[in-house]
Motif scaffolding. Structure first.
Motif, mmCIF file in Angstrom:
data_model
loop_
_atom_site.group_PDB
_atom_site.id
_atom_site.type_symbol
_atom_site.label_atom_id
_atom_site.label_comp_id
_atom_site.label_asym_id
_atom_site.label_seq_id
_atom_site.Cartn_x
_atom_site.Cartn_y
_atom_site.Cartn_z
ATOM 1 N N PRO A 276 -39.307 -21.747 -17.417
ATOM 2 C CA PRO A 276 -39.161 -21.753 -15.953
ATOM 3 C C PRO A 276 -37.736 -22.129 -15.579
ATOM 4 C CG PRO A 276 -40.279 -23.747 -16.691
ATOM 5 C CD PRO A 276 -40.109 -22.880 -17.915
ATOM 6 N N ASN A 277 -37.251 -21.547 -14.482
ATOM 7 C CA ASN A 277 -35.863 -21.800 -14.072
ATOM 8 C C ASN A 277 -35.806 -22.075 -12.570
ATOM 9 O OD1 ASN A 277 -33.060 -22.005 -14.499
ATOM 10 N ND2 ASN A 277 -32.745 -19.848 -14.022
ATOM 11 N N PRO A 278 -36.491 -23.119 -12.107
ATOM 12 C CA PRO A 278 -36.586 -23.358 -10.658
ATOM 13 C C PRO A 278 -35.252 -23.709 -10.008
ATOM 14 C CG PRO A 278 -37.433 -25.243 -11.881
ATOM 15 C CD PRO A 278 -37.201 -24.150 -12.890
ATOM 16 N N ASP A 279 -34.349 -24.309 -10.767
ATOM 17 C CA ASP A 279 -33.065 -24.733 -10.195
ATOM 18 C C ASP A 279 -31.942 -23.748 -10.477
ATOM 19 O OD1 ASP A 279 -34.280 -27.171 -9.368
ATOM 20 O OD2 ASP A 279 -34.070 -27.937 -11.409
ATOM 21 N N GLY A 280 -32.229 -22.669 -11.188
ATOM 22 C CA GLY A 280 -31.211 -21.659 -11.466
ATOM 23 C C GLY A 280 -30.127 -22.109 -12.426
ATOM 24 N N HIS A 281 -30.435 -23.058 -13.303
ATOM 25 C CA HIS A 281 -29.426 -23.559 -14.242
ATOM 26 C C HIS A 281 -29.237 -22.644 -15.452
ATOM 27 C CE1 HIS A 281 -30.053 -27.930 -12.617
ATOM 28 N NE2 HIS A 281 -29.337 -27.169 -11.819
ATOM 29 N N LEU A 282 -30.210 -21.775 -15.716
ATOM 30 C CA LEU A 282 -30.097 -20.854 -16.842
ATOM 31 C C LEU A 282 -29.603 -19.500 -16.355
ATOM 32 C CD1 LEU A 282 -33.389 -21.616 -18.818
ATOM 33 C CD2 LEU A 282 -31.087 -22.502 -19.250
ATOM 34 N N TYR A 283 -28.736 -18.887 -17.154
ATOM 35 C CA TYR A 283 -28.159 -17.598 -16.816
ATOM 36 C C TYR A 283 -28.367 -16.617 -17.960
ATOM 37 C CZ TYR A 283 -25.666 -20.317 -13.268
ATOM 38 O OH TYR A 283 -25.351 -21.149 -12.219
ATOM 39 N N SER A 284 -28.419 -15.343 -17.628
ATOM 40 C CA SER A 284 -28.517 -14.332 -18.664
ATOM 41 C C SER A 284 -27.254 -14.346 -19.518
ATOM 42 C CB SER A 284 -28.701 -12.938 -18.038
ATOM 43 O OG SER A 284 -29.994 -12.793 -17.527
ATOM 44 N N GLY A 285 -27.453 -14.254 -20.815
ATOM 45 C CA GLY A 285 -26.327 -14.166 -21.733
ATOM 46 C C GLY A 285 -25.924 -15.471 -22.387
ATOM 47 N N ILE A 286 -26.350 -16.628 -21.827
ATOM 48 C CA ILE A 286 -25.938 -17.891 -22.448
ATOM 49 C C ILE A 286 -26.681 -18.069 -23.769
ATOM 50 C CG2 ILE A 286 -25.438 -18.953 -20.224
ATOM 51 C CD1 ILE A 286 -27.955 -20.607 -20.524
ATOM 52 N N GLN A 287 -25.998 -18.707 -24.718
ATOM 53 C CA GLN A 287 -26.562 -18.888 -26.051
ATOM 54 C C GLN A 287 -26.869 -20.357 -26.306
ATOM 55 O OE1 GLN A 287 -23.423 -17.050 -28.382
ATOM 56 N NE2 GLN A 287 -24.628 -15.194 -28.628
ATOM 57 N N GLY A 288 -27.776 -20.591 -27.207
ATOM 58 C CA GLY A 288 -28.157 -21.957 -27.558
ATOM 59 C C GLY A 288 -29.111 -21.944 -28.738
ATOM 60 N N THR A 289 -29.895 -22.995 -28.835
ATOM 61 C CA THR A 289 -30.817 -23.153 -29.953
ATOM 62 C C THR A 289 -32.216 -23.452 -29.443
ATOM 63 O OG1 THR A 289 -29.042 -24.031 -31.351
ATOM 64 C CG2 THR A 289 -31.292 -24.437 -32.072
ATOM 65 N N ILE A 290 -33.184 -22.731 -29.971
ATOM 66 C CA ILE A 290 -34.589 -23.008 -29.699
ATOM 67 C C ILE A 290 -35.090 -23.986 -30.755
ATOM 68 C CG2 ILE A 290 -36.924 -22.062 -29.691
ATOM 69 C CD1 ILE A 290 -35.460 -21.367 -27.209
ATOM 70 N N VAL A 291 -35.680 -25.087 -30.308
ATOM 71 C CA VAL A 291 -36.231 -26.089 -31.221
ATOM 72 C C VAL A 291 -37.735 -26.167 -30.989
ATOM 73 C CG1 VAL A 291 -36.165 -28.482 -31.993
ATOM 74 C CG2 VAL A 291 -34.078 -27.390 -31.163
ATOM 75 N N MET A 292 -38.490 -25.943 -32.060
ATOM 76 C CA MET A 292 -39.943 -25.984 -31.965
ATOM 77 C C MET A 292 -40.503 -26.895 -33.047
ATOM 78 S SD MET A 292 -41.041 -22.066 -31.167
ATOM 79 C CE MET A 292 -42.725 -22.638 -30.990
ATOM 80 N N PRO A 293 -41.333 -27.871 -32.691
ATOM 81 C CA PRO A 293 -41.921 -28.772 -33.697
ATOM 82 C C PRO A 293 -43.180 -28.172 -34.310
ATOM 83 C CG PRO A 293 -42.511 -29.504 -31.498
ATOM 84 C CD PRO A 293 -41.667 -28.269 -31.324
ATOM 85 N N PHE A 294 -43.225 -28.161 -35.645
ATOM 86 C CA PHE A 294 -44.414 -27.700 -36.351
ATOM 87 C C PHE A 294 -44.841 -28.772 -37.344
ATOM 88 C CE2 PHE A 294 -42.818 -23.652 -34.839
ATOM 89 C CZ PHE A 294 -43.990 -22.994 -34.470
ATOM 90 N N ALA A 295 -46.124 -29.063 -37.395
ATOM 91 C CA ALA A 295 -46.639 -30.139 -38.250
ATOM 92 C C ALA A 295 -46.874 -29.641 -39.666
ATOM 93 C CB ALA A 295 -47.935 -30.695 -37.673
ATOM 94 N N GLU A 296 -46.401 -30.435 -40.636
ATOM 95 C CA GLU A 296 -46.702 -30.209 -42.047
ATOM 96 C C GLU A 296 -47.732 -31.255 -42.463
ATOM 97 O OE1 GLU A 296 -45.829 -28.048 -44.271
ATOM 98 O OE2 GLU A 296 -44.293 -26.888 -43.228
ATOM 99 N N LYS A 297 -48.859 -30.791 -42.964
ATOM 100 C CA LYS A 297 -49.960 -31.670 -43.313
ATOM 101 C C LYS A 297 -49.937 -32.035 -44.799
ATOM 102 C CE LYS A 297 -51.902 -31.416 -39.178
ATOM 103 N NZ LYS A 297 -52.053 -32.583 -38.293
ATOM 104 N N SER A 298 -50.168 -33.331 -45.082
ATOM 105 C CA SER A 298 -50.375 -33.835 -46.443
ATOM 106 C C SER A 298 -49.246 -33.410 -47.389
ATOM 107 C CB SER A 298 -51.727 -33.341 -46.979
ATOM 108 O OG SER A 298 -52.034 -33.980 -48.202
#
Length: 377
Positions: A276-298
């Motif tokens: 969601p971009n309610p404040d308009g802080h994100l723009y098309s073309g900007i680059q960055g990193t997606i961070v997603m947490p995934f659980a490793e069991k045992s």
């Protein structure tokens, strides 16, 4: 004389040492080094998966005119936030206005012709009923009336077309978003081939990134049906977008697609996370990193400082029953938290390894612990 002086010096030194001992002063003594250890066990850990991503608006629209003419006014500026329906550009509408007036005049003439044809047809019909005129005249007048009706419909369509063209002279935003670069200037001649700007619909933004097939296979069960996949995606953890300067975007995103067409060159798939971009802080073309947490069991997790690197190998020191240390080669995976490694081979549950001080251990060295201190952490 010299021999007597040497004897005297030795006796003096002996007396000083004896005096210090009798006064209760402890002399330095050699002590074995001490280390901290831990017992290997399995636990659950959350790993941050990171992917390079580029932002794209939900509706990135290329703004082009529908009619040709001179650009009279630019109503927005580059980077401006606009709403759907807001006026962006105005093209000279004088020709379109004249075309509309001409079409309206033709419509009036067609309506008059239709009315005359109708009157003639109705008159001939009454005369035919009285057997005054022939059927030929009746049919002929009926056809003229139908032709007049068609002419009215055509004239009315011309009026509607002229109105549409007049409306095209005012170009409005088809979606809410951000105005991109504006390469044209007031006074330029524009046509449907001219790009006026790019409008990025940024109320919702998509972060596009590549995922290797191995990661997809690890996350998605083989043979999972489409309905099951959608349900699985909905249950995946939220994603965080980190900009190039290290700033973390405050709103979390959700994966909306995990699969696609595999790139034959890279062996990866393009996936999307919706933000969601309610404040308009994100723009098309900007680059960055997606961070997603995934659980490793045992899995076996050990501190990074317990691992000793020797060229391309990693090893830890396993503590034997007689408190001596033995080097054991291990394979590890980075957890991404800068503190721990996951051990995939080389250790078993219940093994005791050296943690603090592992870099100072030598093969076969006896590991001792300071009195009163805990040996494990």
């Amino acid at each position: 004389m010299k021999r007597k002086d040497s004897v005297k010096w030795f006796l003096t030194l002996t007396m000083m040492v004896g005096g210090l001992t009798s006064c209760g002063v402890d002399m330095p003594q050699m002590k074995d080094s001490s280390f901290e250890t831990m017992t290997v066990k399995k636990s659950d850990i959350e790993l941050p998966y990171k992917f390079s991503a580029r932002m794209k608006g939900q509706n990135d629209v290329t703004v082009t005119p529908q009619v040709s003419g001179q650009l009279m006014k630019i109503c927005v500026t580059e980077g401006q936030q606009v709403k759907k329906g807001q006026t962006l550009f105005i093209i000279d509408s004088r020709n379109a206005q004249l075309e509309l007036e001409a079409a309206q005049a033709n419509l009036q003439a067609a309506l008059a012709q239709e009315n005359s044809a109708k009157l003639e047809y109705e008159s001939n019909k009454n005369l035919f009923d009285k057997k005054i005129v022939s059927s030929y005249m009746l049919n002929n007048s009926e056809n003229s009336y139908k032709q007049a009706q068609a002419a009215v419909a055509q004239a009315r369509a011309s009026v509607n077309r002229a109105k549409v063209n007049l409306g095209f002279c005012t170009i409005t935003a088809s979606v809410s978003g951000i105005i991109g670069e504006i390469p044209v200037r007031v006074g330029d001649q524009v046509s449907p081939m001219t790009q006026l700007t790019m409008l990025s619909g940024n109320t919702t933004m998509y972060a596009e990134f590549s995922v290797t097939e191995a990661i997809v296979e690890a996350m998605v069960k083989e043979g999972m049906k489409a309905a099951e996949l959608d349900k699985y995606i909905a249950q995946l953890p939220e994603a965080t977008f980190v900009m190039k300067n290290g700033t973390e975007y405050p709103h979390k995103g959700r994966i909306i697609s995990l699969t696609g067409v595999v790139n034959a060159e890279t062996g990866s798939l393009t996936s999307k996370v919706s933000f969601p971009n309610p404040d308009g802080h994100l723009y098309s073309g900007i680059q960055g990193t997606i961070v997603m947490p995934f659980a490793e069991k045992s899995v076996i997790v050990i501190p990074q400082y317990a691992v000793v690197r020797l060229q391309d190998k990693a090893q830890v020191y396993k503590v034997n029953a007689d408190s001596t240390a033995t080097a054991v080669e291990v394979t590890t995976e980075d957890t991404g938290n800068g503190k721990e490694f996951i051990v995939t081979s080389g250790l078993n549950v219940g093994d005791r390894i050296v943690t603090v001080g592992a870099n100072n251990v030598t093969e076969g060295q006896k590991v001792l612990f300071p009195e009163g201190a805990k040996s494990e952490k």
